[in-house]
Structure formats: structure tokens, C-alpha cells
Design an enzyme around this catalytic site. Structure first.
Site, PDB file in Angstrom:
ATOM      1  N   ARG A  74       1.225  -6.124   4.596  1.00 13.67           N
ATOM      2  CA  ARG A  74       2.386  -5.734   3.812  1.00 13.67           C
ATOM      3  C   ARG A  74       2.961  -4.449   4.405  1.00 13.67           C
ATOM      4  O   ARG A  74       2.243  -3.648   4.968  1.00 13.67           O
ATOM      5  CB  ARG A  74       1.995  -5.475   2.357  1.00 13.67           C
ATOM      6  CG  ARG A  74       1.675  -6.747   1.578  1.00 13.67           C
ATOM      7  CD  ARG A  74       1.451  -6.456   0.103  1.00 13.67           C
ATOM      8  NE  ARG A  74       0.242  -5.710  -0.150  1.00 13.67           N
ATOM      9  CZ  ARG A  74       0.175  -4.416  -0.422  1.00 13.67           C
ATOM     10  NH1 ARG A  74       1.284  -3.695  -0.504  1.00 13.67           N
ATOM     11  NH2 ARG A  74      -0.972  -3.825  -0.637  1.00 13.67           N
ATOM     12  N   TYR A 120       4.123 -12.765   7.561  1.00 13.04           N
ATOM     13  CA  TYR A 120       2.806 -12.440   7.027  1.00 13.04           C
ATOM     14  C   TYR A 120       2.753 -12.585   5.501  1.00 13.04           C
ATOM     15  O   TYR A 120       3.663 -12.133   4.796  1.00 13.04           O
ATOM     16  CB  TYR A 120       2.382 -11.012   7.418  1.00 13.04           C
ATOM     17  CG  TYR A 120       1.166 -10.584   6.633  1.00 13.04           C
ATOM     18  CD1 TYR A 120      -0.110 -11.004   7.031  1.00 13.04           C
ATOM     19  CD2 TYR A 120       1.285  -9.881   5.449  1.00 13.04           C
ATOM     20  CE1 TYR A 120      -1.217 -10.696   6.268  1.00 13.04           C
ATOM     21  CE2 TYR A 120       0.181  -9.561   4.679  1.00 13.04           C
ATOM     22  CZ  TYR A 120      -1.062  -9.976   5.089  1.00 13.04           C
ATOM     23  OH  TYR A 120      -2.161  -9.685   4.318  1.00 13.04           O
ATOM     24  N   LYS A 137       3.091 -10.872  -4.672  1.00 17.64           N
ATOM     25  CA  LYS A 137       3.394  -9.477  -4.992  1.00 17.64           C
ATOM     26  C   LYS A 137       4.855  -9.315  -5.424  1.00 17.64           C
ATOM     27  O   LYS A 137       5.158  -8.554  -6.336  1.00 17.64           O
ATOM     28  CB  LYS A 137       3.105  -8.586  -3.781  1.00 17.64           C
ATOM     29  CG  LYS A 137       1.673  -8.682  -3.261  1.00 17.64           C
ATOM     30  CD  LYS A 137       0.671  -8.201  -4.264  1.00 17.64           C
ATOM     31  CE  LYS A 137      -0.731  -8.117  -3.659  1.00 17.64           C
ATOM     32  NZ  LYS A 137      -1.723  -7.712  -4.668  1.00 17.64           N
ATOM     33  N   HIS A 151      -1.796  -5.619 -11.737  1.00 17.24           N
ATOM     34  CA  HIS A 151      -2.579  -5.890 -10.519  1.00 17.24           C
ATOM     35  C   HIS A 151      -4.058  -5.903 -10.910  1.00 17.24           C
ATOM     36  O   HIS A 151      -4.792  -4.969 -10.602  1.00 17.24           O
ATOM     37  CB  HIS A 151      -2.268  -4.781  -9.506  1.00 17.24           C
ATOM     38  CG  HIS A 151      -2.757  -5.028  -8.126  1.00 17.24           C
ATOM     39  ND1 HIS A 151      -2.873  -4.017  -7.193  1.00 17.24           N
ATOM     40  CD2 HIS A 151      -3.164  -6.154  -7.494  1.00 17.24           C
ATOM     41  CE1 HIS A 151      -3.319  -4.506  -6.056  1.00 17.24           C
ATOM     42  NE2 HIS A 151      -3.510  -5.799  -6.210  1.00 17.24           N
ATOM     43  N   SER A 154      -6.448  -1.501  -3.372  1.00 17.56           N
ATOM     44  CA  SER A 154      -6.933  -2.367  -2.297  1.00 17.56           C
ATOM     45  C   SER A 154      -8.209  -1.777  -1.705  1.00 17.56           C
ATOM     46  O   SER A 154      -8.403  -0.558  -1.724  1.00 17.56           O
ATOM     47  CB  SER A 154      -5.877  -2.494  -1.200  1.00 17.56           C
ATOM     48  OG  SER A 154      -4.667  -2.945  -1.761  1.00 17.56           O
ATOM     49  N   CYS A 199     -11.356  -2.010  -2.736  1.00 20.68           N
ATOM     50  CA  CYS A 199     -12.396  -1.552  -3.654  1.00 20.68           C
ATOM     51  C   CYS A 199     -13.236  -2.719  -4.176  1.00 20.68           C
ATOM     52  O   CYS A 199     -14.003  -2.566  -5.123  1.00 20.68           O
ATOM     53  CB  CYS A 199     -11.793  -0.802  -4.826  1.00 20.68           C
ATOM     54  SG  CYS A 199     -11.154   0.831  -4.386  1.00 20.68           S
ATOM     55  N   ASP A 239      -6.555 -11.143  -8.615  1.00 17.06           N
ATOM     56  CA  ASP A 239      -5.534 -10.205  -8.136  1.00 17.06           C
ATOM     57  C   ASP A 239      -4.470  -9.843  -9.178  1.00 17.06           C
ATOM     58  O   ASP A 239      -4.049  -8.706  -9.229  1.00 17.06           O
ATOM     59  CB  ASP A 239      -4.859 -10.788  -6.889  1.00 17.06           C
ATOM     60  CG  ASP A 239      -4.080  -9.747  -6.083  1.00 17.06           C
ATOM     61  OD1 ASP A 239      -4.567  -8.619  -5.954  1.00 17.06           O
ATOM     62  OD2 ASP A 239      -2.985 -10.078  -5.587  1.00 17.06           O
ATOM     63  N   ARG A 268      -7.137 -13.123   6.659  1.00 14.69           N
ATOM     64  CA  ARG A 268      -7.175 -13.677   5.297  1.00 14.69           C
ATOM     65  C   ARG A 268      -7.605 -15.129   5.242  1.00 14.69           C
ATOM     66  O   ARG A 268      -7.489 -15.870   6.216  1.00 14.69           O
ATOM     67  CB  ARG A 268      -5.755 -13.604   4.707  1.00 14.69           C
ATOM     68  CG  ARG A 268      -5.177 -12.201   4.592  1.00 14.69           C
ATOM     69  CD  ARG A 268      -5.684 -11.500   3.379  1.00 14.69           C
ATOM     70  NE  ARG A 268      -5.228 -10.118   3.282  1.00 14.69           N
ATOM     71  CZ  ARG A 268      -5.032  -9.490   2.111  1.00 14.69           C
ATOM     72  NH1 ARG A 268      -5.202 -10.126   0.981  1.00 14.69           N
ATOM     73  NH2 ARG A 268      -4.659  -8.229   2.090  1.00 14.69           N
TER      74      ARG A 268
HETATM   75  C1  OXD Z   1      -3.291  -6.329  -1.859  1.00 14.51           C
HETATM   76  C2  OXD Z   1      -3.529  -7.772  -1.771  1.00 14.51           C
HETATM   77  O1  OXD Z   1      -2.987  -5.691  -0.837  1.00 14.51           O
HETATM   78  O2  OXD Z   1      -3.908  -8.372  -2.787  1.00 14.51           O
HETATM   79  O3  OXD Z   1      -3.404  -5.786  -2.962  1.00 14.51           O
HETATM   80  O4  OXD Z   1      -3.318  -8.356  -0.695  1.00 14.51           O
HETATM   81 MN    MN Z   2      -3.789  -7.209  -4.566  1.00 19.64          MN
END
Ligand code: OXD
Ligand code: MN
Length: 597
Positions: free
Chosen positions: A70, A198, A207, A227, A249, A251, A278, A380
Site C-alpha cells: 500500500r 498490488y 481497505k 480495522h 500492521s 502485530c 482484518d 501475500r
Molecule cells: C494492512 C493489511 O496493511 O491488512 O493492514 O494488509
Molecule cells: Mn489490515
């Protein structure tokens, strides 16, 4: 054409007149169409089919090397007034942004196909569901959306002749970094993305829609888009209690969402069920006045590196079929995939292709030098939720699951204790607003730098952060039986920098305390920051290196580092600006006074 909806048809006509695709293909959600698209993507080299016996219906894709994550710096919230986007978001006036984008879109689909993807976030027809249509010139996007969202003709049927859907336009154009834009127009329900291929930039349901646009809609309509993972803890008596948790992110959100209970809990009959990893959409249920959550997604877009039999066996099993892998290592010996942290058997030189498509030599791998990685650190898997061994039976529930606790978390070496409970919804909102993580050696740049990431939503609030906090406070007044709000920190370190808490499955021991607090089954000590456990109330049965003294250390409060943190919080509030609610400033002064008392 699969609809007579004139709002949809007119918009598609306009977008096609601008982008000029050779043809337009409607995605109907059928297996036959998906299969044909997979075959087409394989014939052009856009995807590789993997070993059908070992990884049935799995594919590998590589993005452009300049297009692997991102891009927050190129993500915009385009409201008419700048103050409505706030200081945390990039902003440009809608007309100005569109003028810029239209130049980039114009003719960008010549010689290509435009796919029309009607999709739903949430179960089609449920009160939670919101519909979107994504136009894209990428088969990869189509195939990912088929996993991550609910796609098909039934979405158009549910939409009927209503104009109430989110318009998403994505064009790959030249994958030009300098002209990459991920833009949101919350006031007109539009998302426009260009020059990327991406995931987070182009799977517009995730998102862009389910967080940025949905957070804006939630404020307008009286609900919340967060989130957060959603999990259920099943007790030996069969009761299931649900928790939502927000972490920045890196964690371990996906790991927590799919947690495997420690042996002593399993033996007693505890189970953990994953509803989402998520995103959570939350609404007040008028019948019992509780907050209910759904996961609006249909799959997981998880980080591959570090996923293994020990860290997250459920995720690993989920991506053994029907999965698209992006930017991992291709093992050409058996036509499978590999990534750092999967196991100790990387494919040997001669049989390994790295994420860039070059031969890869695992013997040259150096942990400290990212350029030697086989898989990109942000590589991913896109996998179906229904393939997850611990997916909740409520995953497709129309009304969602009742939430007992909201848990915030961050990565803090010293400041935050293992767990504490806020004293009220308002105080809990404050706890969420000051969430932070310290940078680790895994990321570029300095180690130990605090990044404030309120509610883990810093990059995802589709409007002014101050207004977002006000919405949290407002929701608290409207929820008759609100969840209790907690904060956890799995990452506290000792003086040598070692993690003190074992984490992973053992995190259930902390969730167990949290749920006991929600049921008023356990006492706690009130401190300057909130309620902390009495050390003996954290179950350490079966843990080797953790004693009662360890827990005492983990729940102790380091006042000096909290007082240091206050200055950083004040700076952050000042950055958010003049829409920070007065209640949060009150909470901040009260905390400061308690710490200094
Ligand atoms: C993030 C994801 O970056 O879920 O939070 O990809
Ligand atoms: Mn996320």
C-alpha cells in the site's frame, strides 16, 4: 449485461468512454467463468498454476517490483472541504483530483478488457451488506475479488434499480509510481485507483471501501467500520464469547484471529473460532442493545513470511487450496511455493525463483539484508475464509456476533502492561486514540520510534480523525450494553531486549482474563491507567518460563515512560487538530494528573 439499473449502466458507459477498453466482460460469480479467466491469466504469464496435487487450485502471481505494498503517501481522501478529510489524510479537492486522474485513465484500457465486478461486502441481503461495483482491467484483481468478496449476479439483483452502491474504477495503466493514486470520494461514493496492481491498492472492496468509505458511511448512518479481527472463545460448557481486536500492521492480527489454545486449555475443552482477521463492521442490535459485528470480507489477504506450522497452522492450512500467492518464492522442483519463516527447507539453487522472477540462492540469504530475500517481506496469500479449519459457524450470520470486549494493542517495549482495562467507554476511546507501536528492527529506519496509530486506523479513516473520535464517543452513548474496552501488549521486553510474554496461543490466557472481567467474575486493581489484573488471576498453568513474578513484572506500570509518552500524545493530538473532542483532552489531563500524583 446483467442489470437494467440505469445508474450502473450510465456510469459504466462513461467510464468505458474514457478508458476505451476493447471489450467489457461482466463477472457473474460462476466457477466456469473464473476457471476460464484463470486459464487466460496462465496463458499470458500473468499467473502460474501450481502443483495440482500438493496445492489444488492454487496460483502464483508476481507484481511489478515497484508495486509491492500500500502507498499511504499516494492515498487521498477527496472531500469538498479540506477540514473534513483532516490533517492525518492526504487531501485534494474532488474536481482537481478528477482532472488529474481522468488524464491518466483516458485511453488506458485500449487493447484491454474491462471487467465489471458486482460485489458485496457482507452477506448479500443482510442489514450489514453494502454493495460495490469495481471496474478493472486486471484479471488478477478479478480473481482476488472472487476470493475476498461475495461476487455475482445476486448482488445486482439485491441492488435492483437503486443508485446506492460504491463506484470503483481501477486501471493498471503503466504501473507508474510517479502517477500512482489511490483516491476516495466519500461524499459521492467513489473510489479511483490507477497505476498499481498490488492488493491493498486495487482490491477496492478491502481497505478503500470496507474501511475508508465505510467509516465515513458508518458515521453518517450510526454504525462503525473498524480495522479489527473478530474471534470467538468457546468455553468447555459450549458458551461462545466474542472479542474484536485492533492492532497496527505487523502485530500478529491474523495469528491472534486463528489462535490455537495452549494444551491445558485444549484439554479442558476450550476452542477459538475465527470470524475475521482484518475488518469488522459493528452495529447496535435493537433487541438486546449489544454491539454486533460482522466481517464484511469473504477471504484472507494475509502476509506469507513468518506463517508456519507453529505460528499459525490454521492460516497455513487455509492456503493449501484455492489460493493466489503473490510475490513468494517459486519452488520449481515440485512447482510449489516457499517464503522466509515457512520451514528450514528452502528450495535449493537451481530450483528457486525469487519474487522478482530471478533465480534465487538461499545460501546467500542474510536476515539483515532485505534484498537477499526470496519472498518479498510483504508477500501475500489470498485464501477463502471457508477453507480455514477454525472458521466460525457464524461467519455467514446475517445479524453478526455479539461483542463482549474490544481489545486495542500495540508493540511497546516498556510503556504498556500485558493487559489493562479502561474505566469507561469514554476512557476506552481515549485508550484507542493513544494507541501506538514502536518500530522494530524488521523495518527500515530507526528502532524504537513511536508511531501513533489510533484504533489501528491511522491510514484507514475516511474523514477527519477528530470527527472519528467524536463518533466513537457518540456511539458509546447510544449502545445500551456496550462492550468493555481493553489494551494488550504482547511485546514487553526485559532489560536484554527479550520478549517476556510467550505470545501466540498463550495469548488466550489474557483473553480469558478479559472475558472474566466482562462477566464480573474476577477482581482487578485500579491504577493510574486503568484496571490491571491481580497477578494470580492470569492462568500460568503449563507455562515453563513464566512465574507469578513474571506476571507481576508484566502488569507493572512504568510511570516514568508513561509520563514521557504524554508529551508525544499531546503532539499527536495537536497534529490531529481542532476537532479532537474535549472529552479526550479531559481524559489526557486526568491521566497526567494521576501519573504525577
Ligand atoms: C494492512 C493489511 O496493511 O491488512 O493492514 O494488509
Ligand atoms: Mn489490515
Amino acid at each position: 449485461m446483467m442489470t437494467n439499473n440505469k445508474f450502473v449502466l450510465n456510469w459504466i458507459d462513461e467510464m468505458a468512454a474514457m478508458t476505451k477498453p476493447d471489450k467489457i466482460v461482466w463477472i457473474d460469480g460462476s466457477d466456469a467463468q473464473a476457471e476460464a479467466l484463470r486459464a487466460e491469466a496462465c496463458s499470458t504469464g500473468e499467473m502460474f498454476k501450481l502443483n495440482e496435487e500438493l496445492l489444488p487450485n492454487c496460483y502464483l502471481h508476481r507484481t511489478a517490483v515497484n508495486d509491492v505494498a500500500r502507498v499511504e503517501g499516494r492515498t487521498y481522501i477527496c472531500t469538498e472541504k479540506q477540514e473534513d478529510a483532516g490533517n492525518i489524510n492526504n487531501w485534494m479537492a474532488p474536481a482537481e483530483m478528477k482532472e488529474k486522474l481522468f488524464k491518466l485513465y483516458r485511453g488506458s484500457m485500449k487493447g484491454r478488457t474491462m471487467y465489471v465486478i458486482p460485489y458485496s461486502m457482507g452477506v448479500v441481503g443482510s442489514d450489514f451488506a453494502k454493495y460495490g461495483i469495481e471496474l478493472t482491467d486486471s484479471i488478477y484483481v478479478v480473481l482476488n475479488m472472487l476470493i475476498m468478496t461475495r461476487v455475482g449476479t445476486n448482488v445486482l439483483e439485491a441492488l435492483g434499480d437503486s443508485p446506492d452502491y460504491i463506484k470503483g474504477l481501477h486501471a493498471r495503466a503503466d504501473i507508474d509510481e510517479e502517477n500512482r493514486y489511490i483516491t476516495h470520494f466519500p461524499e459521492t461514493n467513489e473510489i479511483m485507483s490507477v497505476n498499481s496492481g498490488y492488493g491493498g491498492n486495487v482490491l477496492l472492496g478491502k481497505k478503500c471501501f470496507a474501511l475508508r468509505i465505510a467509516s465515513f458511511l458508518g458515521r453518517k448512518e450510526g454504525w462503525m467500520a473498524e480495522h479489527m479481527l473478530i474471534l470467538g472463545v468457546e468455553y468447555p460448557n459450549g458458551d461462545i464469547k466474542y472479542i474484536c481486536a485492533a492492532f497496527p500492521s505487523a502485530c500478529g492480527k491474523t495469528n491472534l484471529a486463528m489462535l490455537i489454545p495452549p494444551a491445558i486449555y485444549r484439554e479442558k475443552g476450550y476452542k477459538v473460532w475465527c470470524v475475521g482477521d482484518d475488518i469488522a463492521w459493528l452495529r447496535i442490535n435493537p433487541e438486546d442493545g449489544k454491539l454486533y459485528a460482522v466481517n464484511p470480507e469473504n477471504g484472507f489477504f494475509g502476509v506469507a513470511p513468518g506463517t508456519n506450522e507453529k505460528s499459525n497452522p490454521n492460516a497455513l492450512h487455509t492456503c493449501m487450496r484455492d489460493t493466489i500467492f503473490t510475490n513468494v518464492v517459486h519452488n520449481t522442483k515440485d512447482n510449489t511455493v516457499w517464503w522466509e519463516g515457512l520451514d528450514n527447507n528452502p528450495p535449493q539453487p537451481g530450483y528457486a525463483i525469487d519474487w522478482k522472477g530471478n533465480p534465487w540462492d538461499c545460501t546467500k540469504y542474510d536476515k539483515k539484508d532485505k534484498s537477499t530475500c526470496g519472498a518479498h517481506p510483504n508477500s501475500r496469500f489470498t485464501a477463502l475464509a471457508k477453507n480455514c479449519p477454525c472458521i466460525s459457524s457464524e461467519f455467514n450470520s446475517l445479524k453478526g456476533v455479539p461483542i463482549s470486549a474490544i481489545v486495542f494493542g500495540g508493540r511497546r517495549a516498556k510503556t504498556a502492561p500485558l493487559v489493562y482495562q479502561s474505566t469507561s467507554w469514554q476512557n476506552g476511546t481515549f485508550v484507542g486514540s493513544i494507541m501506538a507501536s514502536e518500530t522494530t528492527a524488521a523495518a527500515a529506519g530507526a528502532v524504537g520510534v513511536v508511531r501513533r496509530d489510533p484504533m489501528a486506523m491511522r491510514p484507514f479513516v475516511g474523514y477527519n480523525m477528530g470527527d472519528y473520535w467524536a463518533h466513537w464517543l457518540e456511539m458509546g452513548k447510544r449502545i445500551p450494553n456496550a462492550p468493555k474496552i481493553f489494551h494488550v501488549n504482547w511485546f514487553r521486553t526485559d532489560d536484554e531486549g527479550h520478549f517476556i510474554w510467550p505470545g501466540f496461543g498463550d495469548n488466550l490466557r489474557v483473553l480469558d482474563w478479559i472475558l472474566a472481567r466482562c462477566e464480573d467474575k474476577v477482581e482487578a486493581d485500579l491504577t493510574a491507567i486503568g484496571y490491571v489484573p491481580k497477578a494470580e488471576d492470569i492462568n500460568i498453568e503449563g507455562l515453563e518460563d513464566v512465574t507469578l513474578d513474571t506476571i507481576k513484572e508484566l502488569v507493572s506500570i512504568d510511570k516514568a515512560s508513561w509520563i514521557d509518552d504524554i508529551a508525544n500524545i499531546k503532539e499527536f493530538y495537536a497534529l490531529v487538530g481542532d476537532r479532537v473532542p474535549a472529552e479526550l483532552y479531559d481524559e489526557l489531563s486526568a491521566l497526567e494528573a494521576r501519573l504525577k500524583a
